[in-house]
Design a protein around this motif. Structure first.
Motif, PDB file in Angstrom:
ATOM      1  N   ARG A   1     -12.331   8.775   6.807  1.00  0.00           N
ATOM      2  CA  ARG A   1     -11.193   8.115   7.181  1.00  0.00           C
ATOM      3  C   ARG A   1     -11.087   6.668   6.726  1.00  0.00           C
ATOM      4  N   LEU A   2     -12.543   6.158   6.822  1.00  0.00           N
ATOM      5  CA  LEU A   2     -12.622   4.973   6.165  1.00  0.00           C
ATOM      6  C   LEU A   2     -12.430   4.775   4.751  1.00  0.00           C
ATOM      7  N   ASN A   3     -12.601   5.547   4.140  1.00  0.00           N
ATOM      8  CA  ASN A   3     -12.280   5.672   2.442  1.00  0.00           C
ATOM      9  C   ASN A   3     -11.105   6.216   2.139  1.00  0.00           C
ATOM     10  N   ASP A   4     -10.291   6.683   3.036  1.00  0.00           N
ATOM     11  CA  ASP A   4      -8.933   7.112   3.015  1.00  0.00           C
ATOM     12  C   ASP A   4      -7.660   6.131   2.516  1.00  0.00           C
ATOM     13  N   LYS A   5      -7.480   6.499   1.150  1.00  0.00           N
ATOM     14  CA  LYS A   5      -6.401   5.335   0.683  1.00  0.00           C
ATOM     15  C   LYS A   5      -5.176   5.533   1.425  1.00  0.00           C
TER      16      LYS A   5
ATOM     17  N   ALA B   1       1.787   7.755   4.799  1.00  0.00           N
ATOM     18  CA  ALA B   1       2.959   8.660   4.933  1.00  0.00           C
ATOM     19  C   ALA B   1       3.779   8.323   6.235  1.00  0.00           C
ATOM     20  N   GLU B   2       3.202   7.815   7.144  1.00  0.00           N
ATOM     21  CA  GLU B   2       3.896   7.502   8.151  1.00  0.00           C
ATOM     22  C   GLU B   2       5.130   6.361   7.930  1.00  0.00           C
ATOM     23  N   MET B   3       4.743   5.423   7.181  1.00  0.00           N
ATOM     24  CA  MET B   3       5.535   4.360   6.714  1.00  0.00           C
ATOM     25  C   MET B   3       6.645   4.998   5.913  1.00  0.00           C
ATOM     26  N   MET B   4       6.366   5.919   4.925  1.00  0.00           N
ATOM     27  CA  MET B   4       7.487   6.632   4.265  1.00  0.00           C
ATOM     28  C   MET B   4       8.559   7.285   5.319  1.00  0.00           C
TER      29      MET B   4
ATOM     30  N   GLN C   1       0.751  -1.146  -0.065  1.00  0.00           N
ATOM     31  CA  GLN C   1      -0.155   0.053   0.109  1.00  0.00           C
ATOM     32  C   GLN C   1       0.832   1.374  -0.074  1.00  0.00           C
ATOM     33  N   SER C   2       0.963   1.863  -1.037  1.00  0.00           N
ATOM     34  CA  SER C   2       1.613   3.125  -1.183  1.00  0.00           C
ATOM     35  C   SER C   2       1.301   4.249  -1.555  1.00  0.00           C
ATOM     36  N   ASP C   3      -0.132   4.519  -2.019  1.00  0.00           N
ATOM     37  CA  ASP C   3      -0.865   5.734  -2.316  1.00  0.00           C
ATOM     38  C   ASP C   3      -0.804   6.573  -1.120  1.00  0.00           C
ATOM     39  N   ILE C   4      -0.618   7.926  -1.332  1.00  0.00           N
ATOM     40  CA  ILE C   4      -0.989   9.086  -0.412  1.00  0.00           C
ATOM     41  C   ILE C   4      -1.836   9.972  -1.128  1.00  0.00           C
ATOM     42  N   LEU C   5      -2.436  10.866  -0.069  1.00  0.00           N
ATOM     43  CA  LEU C   5      -3.210  11.935  -0.725  1.00  0.00           C
ATOM     44  C   LEU C   5      -2.762  12.956  -1.386  1.00  0.00           C
ATOM     45  N   ASP C   6      -3.161  13.612  -2.168  1.00  0.00           N
ATOM     46  CA  ASP C   6      -2.682  14.905  -2.973  1.00  0.00           C
ATOM     47  C   ASP C   6      -3.150  15.816  -2.618  1.00  0.00           C
TER      48      ASP C   6
ATOM     49  N   ARG D   1       2.019  17.781  -0.511  1.00  0.00           N
ATOM     50  CA  ARG D   1       1.619  18.666   0.329  1.00  0.00           C
ATOM     51  C   ARG D   1       1.730  20.136   0.286  1.00  0.00           C
ATOM     52  N   PHE D   2       2.285  20.602  -0.608  1.00  0.00           N
ATOM     53  CA  PHE D   2       2.407  22.012  -1.456  1.00  0.00           C
ATOM     54  C   PHE D   2       1.820  22.217  -2.733  1.00  0.00           C
TER      55      PHE D   2
END
Length: 452
Positions: free
Chosen positions: A258-262, A333-336, A239-244, A363-364
């Motif tokens: 949160r339950l649909n947050d990739k 993000a935490e695992m990154m 699992q590697s997708d992060i929110l843009d 994040r920018f």
């Protein structure tokens, strides 16, 4: 379950039929079918519990507004000022009780699911494995809050927390050592992995991605950076997708639940606390800066909250439209950031900076983004620590970072805060980093040793 039992008892009285004689007695909790155990583990009101009170303890929170100080409950004020005891003799600790309720539930599942009826062997093994992971995560929370930071030199003798591995209500509550609790967490998760799917149907259910993430967190706390990086890598391989965040600057209504947050690997939230605006520390706000989308999206003026206050507060959980469900379970993000920290500690500066830039780019806004440049390993590690603070503020995870980073001379810091006219100071590696155990539980169970 009780409603069914009461209904059957009523039928027995009305009909007198022999077939209703061999029923479970009223008040007895009997789980018979594999689906019963699935329903237990899917009860998110219980099983989604994580940590809560650390939101007040950590240096991300700073109650500068006098109305916020006056309005704080006694328990939260005690945590905010790092008192030797937070609860009176009759008050309960929501985190302690919720986490041990999860553990008891998991022990009940493991005690019966493998011999349950009307389920496949694979389903039973998966449920058993899920219970192992939930239990391990709960013990990670408990040992992180109520015991000293893991130190290889003293972990075998430092008191951890009571380690309950069966649903026996009369088991000893003597505290196991920190090392024993950490070893149990690792053992539980590793035992669970073969029976888990790579990804869950719902992010409240454990899967391999979550199991690896919990191991990464655990080994990071143990300062076993090689294993922490290894398991962060394994989690990210699934699992590697992060929110843009750039997608939500003009369409905040699209921000995911949160339950649909990739990005959420394993959904865990605070335990029943009511947060009426978490006032943020000015040093944190300065670190974020006003160009970071985590600032523009997740920070609001105190006037946006009720009751209003002077300053700025944490807003992200409001987008999920789920009350006070502040999430602090493992994320992509935490695992990154775990992988980046371990790389920096191994002098692999390029890997650390590349990971940070991959995250920060999302994040920018494009016009405000500037890539970090590789410098020394110490520079990279400092950048990772700062990025963790930007990424996790408002969730309670910063307190755990403060606690573990005190083991690094470069990050050990004295924290001071003023509350109702009195100054409070928290020294690096102070015993006040270890939460007291509620006096209520010690009075009921004298074998539980209090923290110093």
């Amino acid at each position: 379950m009780k409603r069914v039992i009461y209904l059957m008892a009523a039928l027995l009285v009305v009909t007198g039929c022999r077939k209703y004689v061999e029923i479970d007695q009223i008040g007895t909790r009997t789980f018979k079918y594999t689906s019963d155990y699935r329903a237990i583990l899917d009860n998110n009101n219980i099983m989604e519990g994580g940590i809560s009170l650390s939101i007040y303890s950590g240096d991300d929170t700073r109650l500068l507004d006098s109305s916020k100080q006056v309005g704080l409950t006694d328990i939260n004020a005690n945590a905010y000022t790092w008192q030797p005891q937070y609860w009176s003799d009759i008050q309960g600790d929501v985190d302690w009780e919720k986490l041990y309720k999860i553990i008891y539930t998991c022990n009940e599942v493991m005690n019966g699911v493998l011999t349950s009826e009307k389920g496949t062997e694979d389903d039973k093994k998966q449920l058993y494995a899920e219970a192992l992971v939930h239990r391990a995560y709960s013990y990670w929370c408990l040992v992180s809050l109520y015991a000293k930071q893991y130190d290889a030199a003293t972990a075998a003798t430092d008191p951890g927390v009571p380690l309950l591995l069966t649903p026996d209500l009369f088991a000893s509550l003597k505290r196991a050592s920190v090392a024993t609790v950490y070893n149990q967490i690792i053992s539980d998760v590793k035992e669970a992995i073969p029976a888990l799917p790579d990804l869950p149907d719902y992010n409240t259910r454990p899967a391999k991605s979550a199991a690896y993430a919990i191991l990464a967190r655990t080994y990071l706390g143990m300062r076993d950076f090689a294993n922490a990086k290894h398991y962060a890598d394994l989690s990210l391989s699934i699992q590697s997708d992060i929110l843009d965040l750039r997608q939500y600057t003009t369409n905040i209504a699209a921000f995911p639940y949160r339950l649909n947050d990739k990005e959420v690997i394993f959904s865990k939230i605070v335990n029943g606390f009511t947060f009426q605006g978490i006032q943020l520390d000015t040093a944190l706000l300065s670190l974020l800066g006003d160009k970071d989308l985590r600032y523009t999206l997740f920070v609001r003026p105190g006037a946006s909250f009720f009751p209003a206050f002077t300053g700025y507060g944490y807003w992200r959980y409001r987008y999920s439209r789920e009350g006070n469900a502040i999430a602090n379970g493992p994320t992509v993000a935490e695992m990154m950031l775990v992988k980046a920290e371990c790389a920096a500690r191994e002098n692999d500066v390029n890997t650390a900076i590349d990971l940070l830039n991959t995250l920060r780019e999302k994040r920018f806004a494009a016009a405000d983004y500037t890539a970090l440049q590789a410098g020394t390993a110490a520079d990279a590690l400092n950048s990772v620590v700062n990025e963790r603070r930007r990424e996790f503020f408002g969730t309670g995870l910063r307190w755990l970072d403060q606690k573990r980073l005190n083991k690094d001379a470069a990050f050990a810091a004295t924290v001071t805060r003023r509350f109702k006219g009195v100054d409070y100071t928290l020294e690096p590696n102070s015993n006040r980093y270890v939460y007291p155990i509620g006096q209520k539980y010690i009075l009921l169970n004298p074998e539980i040793e209090q923290n110093p």
